[in-house]
Design a protein around this motif. Structure first.
Motif, mmCIF file in Angstrom:
data_model
loop_
_atom_site.group_PDB
_atom_site.id
_atom_site.type_symbol
_atom_site.label_atom_id
_atom_site.label_comp_id
_atom_site.label_asym_id
_atom_site.label_seq_id
_atom_site.Cartn_x
_atom_site.Cartn_y
_atom_site.Cartn_z
ATOM 1 N N VAL A 1 -1.826 10.230 -7.590
ATOM 2 C CA VAL A 1 -0.528 9.593 -7.397
ATOM 3 C C VAL A 1 -0.503 8.316 -8.235
ATOM 4 C CG1 VAL A 1 1.030 8.503 -5.756
ATOM 5 C CG2 VAL A 1 -0.259 10.515 -5.063
ATOM 6 N N TYR A 2 0.510 8.187 -9.082
ATOM 7 C CA TYR A 2 0.676 6.991 -9.917
ATOM 8 C C TYR A 2 1.997 6.333 -9.547
ATOM 9 C CZ TYR A 2 -2.940 9.473 -12.458
ATOM 10 O OH TYR A 2 -4.079 10.151 -12.796
ATOM 11 N N GLY A 3 1.963 5.016 -9.483
ATOM 12 C CA GLY A 3 3.161 4.316 -9.062
ATOM 13 C C GLY A 3 3.046 3.900 -7.608
ATOM 14 N N PHE A 4 4.181 3.695 -6.971
ATOM 15 C CA PHE A 4 4.176 3.159 -5.611
ATOM 16 C C PHE A 4 3.877 4.246 -4.596
ATOM 17 C CE2 PHE A 4 6.430 1.880 -1.691
ATOM 18 C CZ PHE A 4 5.710 0.725 -1.427
ATOM 19 N N PHE A 5 2.802 4.056 -3.848
ATOM 20 C CA PHE A 5 2.457 4.936 -2.733
ATOM 21 C C PHE A 5 2.186 4.037 -1.551
ATOM 22 C CE2 PHE A 5 -0.662 7.522 -0.273
ATOM 23 C CZ PHE A 5 0.160 8.619 -0.039
ATOM 24 N N ARG A 6 3.110 4.017 -0.607
ATOM 25 C CA ARG A 6 3.073 3.013 0.460
ATOM 26 C C ARG A 6 1.777 3.068 1.243
ATOM 27 N NH1 ARG A 6 8.029 1.094 4.322
ATOM 28 N NH2 ARG A 6 6.921 -0.655 5.239
ATOM 29 N N LYS A 7 1.166 1.897 1.433
ATOM 30 C CA LYS A 7 -0.159 1.846 2.051
ATOM 31 C C LYS A 7 -0.224 0.969 3.291
ATOM 32 C CE LYS A 7 -1.590 1.887 -2.738
ATOM 33 N NZ LYS A 7 -0.292 1.500 -3.275
ATOM 34 N N ASP A 8 0.846 0.261 3.664
ATOM 35 C CA ASP A 8 0.759 -0.658 4.808
ATOM 36 C C ASP A 8 1.051 0.027 6.110
ATOM 37 O OD1 ASP A 8 3.320 -0.172 4.157
ATOM 38 O OD2 ASP A 8 4.043 -2.222 4.497
ATOM 39 N N ASP B 1 -13.475 9.394 9.076
ATOM 40 C CA ASP B 1 -12.072 9.812 9.052
ATOM 41 C C ASP B 1 -11.139 8.623 9.261
ATOM 42 O OD1 ASP B 1 -12.665 12.469 8.609
ATOM 43 O OD2 ASP B 1 -12.794 12.948 10.734
ATOM 44 N N ILE B 2 -11.488 7.745 10.188
ATOM 45 C CA ILE B 2 -10.670 6.558 10.424
ATOM 46 C C ILE B 2 -10.759 5.614 9.229
ATOM 47 C CG2 ILE B 2 -10.420 4.494 11.865
ATOM 48 C CD1 ILE B 2 -11.240 6.160 14.254
ATOM 49 N N ILE B 3 -11.957 5.456 8.676
ATOM 50 C CA ILE B 3 -12.111 4.620 7.485
ATOM 51 C C ILE B 3 -11.282 5.176 6.336
ATOM 52 C CG2 ILE B 3 -13.759 3.823 5.737
ATOM 53 C CD1 ILE B 3 -15.863 3.701 7.956
ATOM 54 N N ALA B 4 -11.225 6.503 6.207
ATOM 55 C CA ALA B 4 -10.412 7.137 5.162
ATOM 56 C C ALA B 4 -8.942 6.783 5.337
ATOM 57 C CB ALA B 4 -10.606 8.650 5.213
ATOM 58 N N MET B 5 -8.459 6.825 6.579
ATOM 59 C CA MET B 5 -7.070 6.476 6.837
ATOM 60 C C MET B 5 -6.800 5.013 6.497
ATOM 61 S SD MET B 5 -4.991 8.829 7.939
ATOM 62 C CE MET B 5 -3.786 8.063 9.015
ATOM 63 N N VAL B 6 -7.728 4.126 6.855
ATOM 64 C CA VAL B 6 -7.553 2.705 6.572
ATOM 65 C C VAL B 6 -7.492 2.466 5.066
ATOM 66 C CG1 VAL B 6 -8.630 0.428 6.741
ATOM 67 C CG2 VAL B 6 -8.630 1.949 8.716
ATOM 68 N N LEU C 1 -10.739 -1.159 14.229
ATOM 69 C CA LEU C 1 -10.120 -1.245 12.909
ATOM 70 C C LEU C 1 -8.975 -0.240 12.781
ATOM 71 C CD1 LEU C 1 -10.222 -2.392 9.976
ATOM 72 C CD2 LEU C 1 -11.810 -0.537 9.428
ATOM 73 N N GLY C 2 -9.199 0.989 13.242
ATOM 74 C CA GLY C 2 -8.164 2.014 13.190
ATOM 75 C C GLY C 2 -6.950 1.646 14.037
ATOM 76 N N TRP C 3 -7.190 1.063 15.198
ATOM 77 C CA TRP C 3 -6.102 0.644 16.092
ATOM 78 C C TRP C 3 -5.193 -0.368 15.404
ATOM 79 C CZ3 TRP C 3 -4.860 2.118 21.111
ATOM 80 C CH2 TRP C 3 -3.935 1.317 21.782
ATOM 81 N N MET C 4 -5.793 -1.293 14.644
ATOM 82 C CA MET C 4 -5.028 -2.345 13.987
ATOM 83 C C MET C 4 -4.355 -1.879 12.697
ATOM 84 S SD MET C 4 -7.358 -5.772 14.537
ATOM 85 C CE MET C 4 -8.738 -5.120 13.565
ATOM 86 N N LYS C 5 -5.016 -0.972 11.974
ATOM 87 C CA LYS C 5 -4.550 -0.642 10.624
ATOM 88 C C LYS C 5 -3.909 0.739 10.486
ATOM 89 C CE LYS C 5 -6.056 -4.443 8.623
ATOM 90 N NZ LYS C 5 -5.111 -5.386 7.980
ATOM 91 N N VAL C 6 -4.260 1.671 11.347
ATOM 92 C CA VAL C 6 -3.799 3.054 11.170
ATOM 93 C C VAL C 6 -2.682 3.408 12.139
ATOM 94 C CG1 VAL C 6 -4.443 5.487 11.236
ATOM 95 C CG2 VAL C 6 -6.019 3.808 10.259
ATOM 96 N N GLY C 7 -2.941 3.241 13.423
ATOM 97 C CA GLY C 7 -1.952 3.623 14.423
ATOM 98 C C GLY C 7 -2.622 3.988 15.727
ATOM 99 N N LYS C 8 -1.900 3.830 16.808
ATOM 100 C CA LYS C 8 -2.489 4.006 18.127
ATOM 101 C C LYS C 8 -2.793 5.473 18.432
ATOM 102 C CE LYS C 8 -0.256 -0.126 20.025
ATOM 103 N NZ LYS C 8 0.690 -0.647 21.044
ATOM 104 N N SER C 9 -1.850 6.357 18.143
ATOM 105 C CA SER C 9 -2.014 7.760 18.524
ATOM 106 C C SER C 9 -3.232 8.389 17.850
ATOM 107 C CB SER C 9 -0.757 8.545 18.161
ATOM 108 O OG SER C 9 -0.914 9.915 18.478
ATOM 109 N N PHE C 10 -3.305 8.264 16.531
ATOM 110 C CA PHE C 10 -4.422 8.845 15.788
ATOM 111 C C PHE C 10 -5.754 8.269 16.262
ATOM 112 C CE2 PHE C 10 -7.386 8.841 12.189
ATOM 113 C CZ PHE C 10 -7.345 10.168 11.798
#
Length: 280
Positions: free
Chosen positions: A273-280, A137-142, A72-81
């Motif tokens: 944080v209110y308003g746009f906070f990029r999540k993708d 930790d990975i779930i938190a990032m996702v 899940l982390g590989w697909m949604k968070v990033g390879k390095s982390f």
């Protein structure tokens, strides 16, 4: 860059080793339970051994639990982390198998406190160097990238289930000492890394364009530019404001150090944080 990666791997190894030491020399002999996926693996291993003919080691269970999370982390968070986090999980599982389970003290309170401190040092330095110990930790990032939801309630729910299950099966005294472990470990992690889920960085620099490009190459975060002027020098500066999660702090610090070591950076707590906070 290669030297930085080597140091990061060394830190991950030390963190995994400390986690295994805390578990096998303090928590497991005292039947005090850890938090997160480590606690689940510990509790599952004991339940399977005590109530079924199946015997699975904690190290193996920890690895198995983290495989779907790593995908899940590989697909949604990033390879390095994700790679460094999974390396941490694999090494923790390996050290849990290698280091013998030995009781150094018969005092449950000492085991809970020392186990919590040792494990927290391992987790804290791993987080500080831009990796994690996997699991939550990975779930938190996702969740941060997808829905901007706080991880706190999920951690509280999962740890509450561990404590309640341990108390119901093995006595409420053990569950209470698990709470002592959670308090000690949380306090130490907060001191080493940061307790805040989100942080705001104000960066005062003369190299705003270079920093902007470097940050956008590494982090999926928006930046607000604010014009500034030095009160004593009367020189113009650019002030960059960026909101990040605590897992991105290491990468941001590295970028600033590489691009503009003379930049003045102020990292402050962000309660919401209110308003746009990029999540993708």
């Amino acid at each position: 860059m290669v030297w930085l990666q080597i140091k990061k791997i060394v830190v991950v190894i030390i963190g995994a080793f400390l986690t295994a030491v805390g578990m096998n020399l303090f928590l497991i002999p005292a039947n005090v339970y850890s938090s997160g996926f480590t606690g689940i693996a510990q509790l599952l291993s004991k339940v399977l051994t005590d109530y079924t003919p199946i015997t699975l080691s904690m190290g193996l269970l920890l690895l198995l639990l983290n495989i779907p999370v790593a995908i899940l982390g590989w697909m949604k968070v990033g390879k390095s982390f994700t790679i460094y986090s999974f390396i941490s999980v694999v090494l923790s599982s390996l050290f849990l198998e290698i280091i013998p389970i030995k009781q150094l003290s018969h005092d449950i309170l000492l085991n809970a406190v020392f186990g919590g401190v040792i494990i927290a040092v391992g987790v804290g330095i791993t987080l500080k160097w831009g990796a994690s110990t996997g699991g939550l930790d990975i779930i938190a990032m996702v969740l941060s990238r997808m829905k901007d939801k706080p991880i706190g309630p999920y951690m509280f729910l999962l740890n509450s289930l561990i404590i309640l299950t341990a108390g119901f099966l093995y006595g409420w005294e053990k569950a209470l000492y698990t709470m002592v472990f959670l308090y000690a470990s949380t306090r130490v992690i907060d001191m080493i890394h940061t307790r805040h889920a989100k942080l705001t960085a104000f960066i005062i620099t003369k190299k705003a364009d270079e920093l902007k490009r470097a940050i956008h190459q590494k982090l999926v975060r928006g930046i607000t530019m604010i014009p500034g002027k030095g009160a004593f020098s009367n020189e113009t500066r650019d002030i960059m404001m960026i909101v990040i999660t605590r897992y991105e702090l290491f990468d941001l610090e590295r970028i600033i150090k590489d691009v503009d070591p003379k930049a003045f950076t102020n990292i402050i707590q962000t309660t919401g944080v209110y308003g746009f906070f990029r999540k993708d």
